[in-house]
Design an enzyme around this catalytic site. Structure first.
Site, mmCIF file in Angstrom:
data_model
loop_
_atom_site.group_PDB
_atom_site.id
_atom_site.type_symbol
_atom_site.label_atom_id
_atom_site.label_comp_id
_atom_site.label_asym_id
_atom_site.label_seq_id
_atom_site.Cartn_x
_atom_site.Cartn_y
_atom_site.Cartn_z
ATOM 1 N N HIS A 137 35.090 41.071 22.111
ATOM 2 C CA HIS A 137 36.514 41.393 22.279
ATOM 3 C C HIS A 137 36.781 41.695 23.755
ATOM 4 O O HIS A 137 36.018 42.437 24.383
ATOM 5 C CB HIS A 137 36.864 42.606 21.411
ATOM 6 C CG HIS A 137 38.301 42.975 21.484
ATOM 7 N ND1 HIS A 137 39.284 42.249 20.841
ATOM 8 C CD2 HIS A 137 38.934 43.969 22.151
ATOM 9 C CE1 HIS A 137 40.453 42.799 21.101
ATOM 10 N NE2 HIS A 137 40.275 43.841 21.893
ATOM 11 N N ASP A 186 33.982 44.271 10.784
ATOM 12 C CA ASP A 186 34.283 44.779 9.450
ATOM 13 C C ASP A 186 35.667 44.260 9.064
ATOM 14 O O ASP A 186 36.210 43.378 9.744
ATOM 15 C CB ASP A 186 34.157 46.316 9.397
ATOM 16 C CG ASP A 186 35.147 47.019 10.305
ATOM 17 O OD1 ASP A 186 36.115 46.374 10.775
ATOM 18 O OD2 ASP A 186 34.977 48.227 10.536
ATOM 19 N N ALA A 187 36.235 44.814 8.003
ATOM 20 C CA ALA A 187 37.498 44.241 7.509
ATOM 21 C C ALA A 187 38.710 44.690 8.334
ATOM 22 O O ALA A 187 39.823 44.197 8.118
ATOM 23 C CB ALA A 187 37.689 44.601 6.037
ATOM 24 N N GLY A 188 38.522 45.588 9.297
ATOM 25 C CA GLY A 188 39.644 46.055 10.122
ATOM 26 C C GLY A 188 39.863 45.153 11.329
ATOM 27 O O GLY A 188 39.177 44.148 11.524
ATOM 28 N N ASP A 220 39.155 44.770 14.808
ATOM 29 C CA ASP A 220 38.281 45.200 15.910
ATOM 30 C C ASP A 220 37.827 46.647 15.761
ATOM 31 O O ASP A 220 37.762 47.397 16.747
ATOM 32 C CB ASP A 220 38.993 44.978 17.262
ATOM 33 C CG ASP A 220 39.411 43.531 17.453
ATOM 34 O OD1 ASP A 220 38.615 42.640 17.127
ATOM 35 O OD2 ASP A 220 40.542 43.279 17.904
ATOM 36 N N LEU A 225 38.886 38.227 9.038
ATOM 37 C CA LEU A 225 38.026 37.757 7.955
ATOM 38 C C LEU A 225 38.197 38.674 6.750
ATOM 39 O O LEU A 225 38.447 39.867 6.895
ATOM 40 C CB LEU A 225 36.570 37.747 8.425
ATOM 41 C CG LEU A 225 36.320 36.809 9.614
ATOM 42 C CD1 LEU A 225 34.928 37.022 10.185
ATOM 43 C CD2 LEU A 225 36.501 35.344 9.198
ATOM 44 N N ASN A 252 31.335 39.980 16.948
ATOM 45 C CA ASN A 252 32.484 39.475 17.696
ATOM 46 C C ASN A 252 32.429 40.001 19.129
ATOM 47 O O ASN A 252 31.870 41.056 19.392
ATOM 48 C CB ASN A 252 33.782 39.980 17.030
ATOM 49 C CG ASN A 252 35.027 39.484 17.731
ATOM 50 O OD1 ASN A 252 35.133 38.312 18.083
ATOM 51 N ND2 ASN A 252 35.984 40.371 17.970
HETATM 52 C C1 GAR Z 1 37.393 35.680 24.723
HETATM 53 O O1 GAR Z 1 37.910 36.481 25.753
HETATM 54 C C2 GAR Z 1 37.216 36.501 23.465
HETATM 55 O O2 GAR Z 1 36.812 37.809 23.680
HETATM 56 C C3 GAR Z 1 38.612 36.480 22.914
HETATM 57 O O3 GAR Z 1 39.032 35.153 23.088
HETATM 58 C C4 GAR Z 1 38.420 34.637 24.272
HETATM 59 C C5 GAR Z 1 37.776 33.313 23.932
HETATM 60 O O4 GAR Z 1 37.497 32.568 25.079
HETATM 61 N N1 GAR Z 1 38.624 36.878 21.555
HETATM 62 C C6 GAR Z 1 39.552 37.657 21.051
HETATM 63 O O5 GAR Z 1 40.521 38.052 21.661
HETATM 64 C C7 GAR Z 1 39.357 37.994 19.576
HETATM 65 N N2 GAR Z 1 40.223 39.056 19.196
HETATM 66 P P1 GAR Z 1 36.859 31.108 24.955
HETATM 67 O O6 GAR Z 1 37.725 30.303 23.985
HETATM 68 O O7 GAR Z 1 36.868 30.547 26.329
HETATM 69 O O8 GAR Z 1 35.466 31.276 24.421
#
Ligand code: GAR
Length: 188
Positions: free
Chosen positions: A103, A135-137, A139, A89, A101
């Site tokens: 992660h 934030d802007a980074g 994760d 974002l 978020n």
């Molecule tokens: C989750 O494991 C979430 O943490 C990850 O995508 C998956 C979504 O699962 N997100 C990332 O990796 C963001 N960097 P879902 O589509 O079944 O909700």
């Protein structure tokens, strides 16, 4: 009642957990926004009678950022919830909105789009999940909650990710339960 928007790119099992707990969490899900027109999360939204919006990535990244920002401004949520949203974002967006978020790793370990694969490749015994402010980074935002998941010798990327997601769904709902009442009321 707090007003939230969910951003999601894929299957949407995290979004589903929030949808199923929306009443207990006392949240109104204003919309589910996806950058992927065919994402299954959009079917989940429709089944739950939640508005959907698609903001497809463009060649001009800046213009995509502005489209998403304009949409969020129109919806005016108290909180933006990333649930498997696989886009960064813009600085403007993260500065203007409160965004969280989930992660699939124990940050600051294994940031980025391949956290589960990277944890397996590193040969660690334990990984997990992190709920954090965005934030802007990549994760890098302040950590709100974390929970560990043991890696088994037989794990594939898929099997490990599925076990992490079971924990993520519970931890995300639990974190929202604690966080939402602490947010100020509707943004002006
Ligand atoms: C989750 O494991 C979430 O943490 C990850 O995508 C998956 C979504 O699962 N997100 C990332 O990796 C963001 N960097 P879902 O589509 O079944 O909700």
């Amino acid at each position: 009642m707090k007003r939230v928007v969910i951003l999601a790119s894929g299957n949407g099992s995290l979004a589903q957990a929030i949808i199923e707990n929306a009443k207990e969490l006392d949240v109104q899900i204003l919309a589910i926004i996806s950058d992927q027109p065919k994402a299954f999360v959009l079917e989940r939204a429709k089944a739950a009678d939640i508005a959907t919006q698609i903001v497809e990535m463009k060649k001009d990244r800046k213009s995509w950022d502005l489209d998403l920002l304009a949409l969020l401004r129109m919806l005016n949520p108290d909180l933006v919830i990333c649930a498997g949203f696989m886009r960064l974002l813009s600085f403007e967006t993260v500065s203007e909105f409160r965004i969280i978020n989930s992660h699939p790793a124990l940050l600051p370990n294994f940031p980025g789009a391949h956290a589960v694969r990277d944890a397996l490749a590193a040969g660690v015994n334990t990984t997990g999940t992190t709920i954090h402010w965005v934030d802007a980074g990549v994760d890098t935002g302040e950590i709100i909650a974390q929970e560990s998941v043991e890696i088994e010798s037989t794990d594939s990327e898929d099997s490990l990710h599925e076990r992490i997601k079971i924990v993520e769904r519970r931890l995300y709902v639990q974190t929202l339960r604690e966080l939402l009442p602490t947010l100020e009321g509707s943004r002006g």
